[in-house]
Design an enzyme around this catalytic site. Structure first.
Site, PDB file in Angstrom:
ATOM      1  N   LYS A 240     -30.855  -9.152 -10.276  1.00  0.00           N
ATOM      2  CA  LYS A 240     -29.866 -10.181 -10.620  1.00  0.00           C
ATOM      3  C   LYS A 240     -28.764 -10.211  -9.562  1.00  0.00           C
ATOM      4  CE  LYS A 240     -31.036  -9.762 -15.458  1.00  0.00           C
ATOM      5  NZ  LYS A 240     -30.801  -9.161 -16.765  1.00  0.00           N
TER       6      LYS A 240
ATOM      7  N   GLN B 285     -26.774  -5.675 -20.130  1.00  0.00           N
ATOM      8  CA  GLN B 285     -28.198  -5.406 -19.949  1.00  0.00           C
ATOM      9  C   GLN B 285     -28.721  -4.601 -21.138  1.00  0.00           C
ATOM     10  OE1 GLN B 285     -30.072  -6.618 -17.287  1.00  0.00           O
ATOM     11  NE2 GLN B 285     -31.806  -5.850 -18.439  1.00  0.00           N
TER      12      GLN B 285
ATOM     13  N   ASP C  11     -26.536 -15.168 -21.243  1.00  0.00           N
ATOM     14  CA  ASP C  11     -27.838 -14.839 -21.844  1.00  0.00           C
ATOM     15  C   ASP C  11     -28.141 -15.780 -23.008  1.00  0.00           C
ATOM     16  OD1 ASP C  11     -29.374 -12.933 -20.598  1.00  0.00           O
ATOM     17  OD2 ASP C  11     -28.352 -11.219 -21.513  1.00  0.00           O
TER      18      ASP C  11
END
Ligand code: NDP
Length: 289
Positions: free
Chosen positions: A54, A98, A123
């Site tokens: 990322k 994460q 997200d």
């Protein structure tokens, strides 16, 4: 009949190029680049790889990227404080935590994810974004299902009026996929582990999405001739061997188009995250204008 193989790399490149252009526009207009903060707690090796990817993608596209590494024994409150800090940070437009979290705090996962300002929730897991998606409002949408729909669009595969069947009803893939395909006017059926006569349903699908987590679960006798097959599954069956939820070799002989694993949907997830960071900044700036 030979299926069209939908290569993730091709679509990821288009999505990233588009994001790169928008980053330049945003920089020009506001004098600052979009910024992403990724919080990683502990030392899960797979998570470390994902976070590195990322970060690398952000650098490639000119997106400011901050990786916040916190130790394994981080408490829930310490993590919440860090999220609050990033919620207030002007240079950060997207925040993600994460997953998985270390066992000691994993039971607080919902509380932790819900602490992220929905406008920075790249997200798309926050209930505000989930709700907005389900009532058809503009929202930050989970990257994997958004990537699948984008791939269909970029391939000029019609969604409207099609019978779409999704196997899997997770919050991350199956449910948002349902809402996205419905929004595109497909007739959508969602199947799960308690579904009876699964193959009878999947054989009706013009578009079949497999998000189950079981290697080669979807076999040729479960699909309609000429169907479009989107395989979201990532299953490690040997140290260096990944397969999807679809028996690719068998199914590709019968269908019109299919995504491979690896090399399919998986490559779109990070590209869509970049798109979401750009979108988050655009939405935040618009509400400030
Ligand atoms: P979950 O385990 O959260 O959900 C799996 C779903 O499959 C559940 O809804 C479950 O039903 C259903 N299911 C399980 N067994 C059967 C069965 N025998 N028949 C029908 N349905 C069944 O998984 P995720 O949605 O998080 O992930 C699915 C797959 O996608 C995994 O392989 C994961 O690694 C991959 N993935 C890939 C991503 C990418 O970037 N490409 C991102 C996210 C996930 P029930 O609800 O009844 O238990």
């Amino acid at each position: 009949m030979s299926a069209k193989i939908l290569q993730g790399k091709e679509f990821a490149t288009i999505i990233k190029e588009n994001a790169r252009k928008k980053v330049l526009e945003l920089k020009e207009k506001y004098g600052t680049a979009p910024g992403l903060a990724v919080i990683i707690v502990g030392n899960n090796p797979a998570s470390e790889v994902y976070v590195r990817n990322k970060h690398k993608s952000c650098e490639e596209l000119g997106i400011y990227s901050e990786v916040v590494s916190m130790p394994e024994n981080t408490s829930k409150d310490e993590l919440l404080n860090k999220i609050d800090e990033l919620n207030d940070a002007k240079n950060i437009h997207g925040i993600l935590v994460q997953l998985p979290l270390p066992e000691s705090i994993s039971k607080h996962e919902s509380e932790i994810l819900n602490r992220i300002n929905p406008k920075k929730d790249v997200d798309g897991f926050h209930p505000t974004n989930v709700g907005k998606l389900s009532i058809g409002e503009d929202a930050l949408v989970p990257c994997t299902p958004a990537g699948c729909v984008k791939m269909l669009e970029l391939s000029n595969i019609d969604i409207e009026g099609k019978n779409a069947v999704i196997i899997g009803r997770s919050n991350i893939v199956g449910k948002p996929m349902f809402n996205l395909l419905l929004k595109k006017n497909a007739t959508v059926t969602v199947c799960h582990s308690k579904t009876k006569n699964l193959a009878d349903i999947t054989k009706q699908a013009d578009i079949l999405v497999a998000a189950i987590g079981k290697p080669k679960f979807v076999t040729a006798d479960m699909v309609k001739e000429g169907a479009v097959i989107i395989d979201v599954g990532i299953n490690r069956i040997a140290p260096k061997k990944l397969v999807g939820d679809v028996d690719f070799d068998e199914v590709k002989e019968k269908v019109g188009a299919i995504t491979p694993v690896p090399g399919g949907v998986g490559l779109l997830t990070v590209a869509m995250l970049m798109e979401n960071v750009v979108k988050a900044m655009e939405m935040q700036m618009k509400s400030e204008d």
